[in-house]
Scaffold this active site. Structure first.
Site, PDB file in Angstrom:
ATOM      1  N   GLU A 226      41.015  44.002  53.199  1.00 32.26           N
ATOM      2  CA  GLU A 226      42.287  43.769  53.897  1.00 32.26           C
ATOM      3  C   GLU A 226      43.088  45.071  53.897  1.00 32.26           C
ATOM      4  OE1 GLU A 226      45.015  42.867  56.045  1.00 32.26           O
ATOM      5  OE2 GLU A 226      43.747  41.103  55.669  1.00 32.26           O
TER       6      GLU A 226
ATOM      7  N   ASP B 205      38.512  50.737  55.880  1.00 29.55           N
ATOM      8  CA  ASP B 205      37.996  50.170  57.118  1.00 29.55           C
ATOM      9  C   ASP B 205      36.663  49.470  56.888  1.00 29.55           C
ATOM     10  OD1 ASP B 205      37.756  50.077  60.164  1.00 29.55           O
ATOM     11  OD2 ASP B 205      35.985  51.233  59.621  1.00 29.55           O
TER      12      ASP B 205
ATOM     13  N   ASP C 289      41.668  39.575  64.196  1.00 24.39           N
ATOM     14  CA  ASP C 289      42.567  39.900  65.298  1.00 24.39           C
ATOM     15  C   ASP C 289      41.814  39.725  66.619  1.00 24.39           C
ATOM     16  OD1 ASP C 289      44.304  41.094  67.172  1.00 24.39           O
ATOM     17  OD2 ASP C 289      45.088  42.468  65.655  1.00 24.39           O
TER      18      ASP C 289
ATOM     19  N   LYS D  56      44.387  41.309  74.821  1.00 25.59           N
ATOM     20  CA  LYS D  56      44.454  42.052  76.074  1.00 25.59           C
ATOM     21  C   LYS D  56      43.092  42.673  76.383  1.00 25.59           C
ATOM     22  CE  LYS D  56      49.392  43.121  75.735  1.00 25.59           C
ATOM     23  NZ  LYS D  56      50.404  44.200  75.685  1.00 25.59           N
TER      24      LYS D  56
ATOM     25  N   THR E 100      44.676  27.112  55.931  1.00 27.11           N
ATOM     26  CA  THR E 100      45.667  28.126  55.586  1.00 27.11           C
ATOM     27  C   THR E 100      46.920  27.994  56.447  1.00 27.11           C
ATOM     28  OG1 THR E 100      44.783  29.717  57.184  1.00 27.11           O
ATOM     29  CG2 THR E 100      43.829  29.734  54.960  1.00 27.11           C
TER      30      THR E 100
END
Length: 244
Positions: A105, A132, A155, A159, A223
């Site tokens: 994270e 990363d 994520d 777009k 969650t």
């Protein structure tokens, strides 16, 4: 032009790569950096547990880096990419004390929340790292070494021009699948329907994997993030793939 990779030299981590003339390399990453300010509760958790349970970014640069040194034992490895605030991390790690859990994270307040949850649960089988994930899998996670991989609500980069930043793409899928042991499982969940379709398309085409859409994994805790998605009418898609 990026420097050539030399034998025995660890490639630079993201944000550390430079061109030949010393300029930062513009990279396509699967995440964006968010604020790092802690609440008092998060700071307390960080102060109490980070020295023991957070693998510092620079530690992975060592040529002799080994996960067993950070966990203090050899055990089946479970990796969670994008652990958020650690709700799933702590709950699932508590059910499997004989496994090592690596939570990746980059959002440090989320890591602090995860530390608090793990500490409150009295666990010692979870380590956190903010490097990363793609770089880490390429350079610090061996092939056929991960028993389970979890990617819950990554994520969606909704777009179209940002789709290249999604975690589940053909090259990333092949890399991550190669790190699973034979029979190892990659579990995914998303509340973004179009991303679920892409996940299935990409992973169905990966020759190292077999699986598809599945019923909700009953071990995965509900969650706060998932509840928000449900509250606004989004369907939750679960997928599960096995390394063949």
């Amino acid at each position: 032009m990026t420097p050539e990779r030399r034998e025995g030299v660890t490639p630079a981590r993201p944000h550390h790569k430079l061109t030949d003339d010393g300029r930062p390399v513009r990279e396509v990453l699967t995440y964006s950096r968010r604020g790092s300010r802690f609440t008092p509760k998060q700071q307390t958790a960080w102060d109490a547990y980070a020295d023991r349970w957070v693998v510092p970014d620079e530690a992975v640069d060592a040529s002799d880096f080994a996960w067993s040194d950070w966990f203090g034992r050899e055990a089946p490895m479970v990796v969670e990419i994008g652990g958020g605030v650690g709700e799933a991390t702590a709950a699932l790690a508590a059910r499997r004390p004989s496994s090592n859990f690596l939570a990746l994270e980059v959002w440090l307040p989320g890591v602090a929340d995860g530390l608090a949850r793990v500490g409150e649960a009295g666990l010692d089988n979870v380590r956190f790292c903010s490097v990363d994930a793609v770089w880490l899998f390429e350079n610090r996670i061996a092939e056929a070494s991960v028993r389970e991989l979890w990617t819950f609500f990554p994520d969606p980069w909704h777009k179209k021009r940002h789709h290249k930043r999604r975690l589940v793409t053909p090259p990333h899928a092949h890399l991550l699948a190669s790190r699973l042991v034979e029979g190892g499982t990659w579990r995914l969940a998303t509340d973004w329907a179009e991303y679920a379709e892409q996940m299935a398309e990409v992973l169905d085409a990966e020759p190292l994997l077999e699986g598809g859409r599945t019923e909700r994994w009953d071990e995965r805790p509900l969650t706060k993030f998932e509840r928000k998605g449900i509250a606004v009418g989004r369907d939750i898609a679960d997928l599960a793939y096995r390394r063949v």
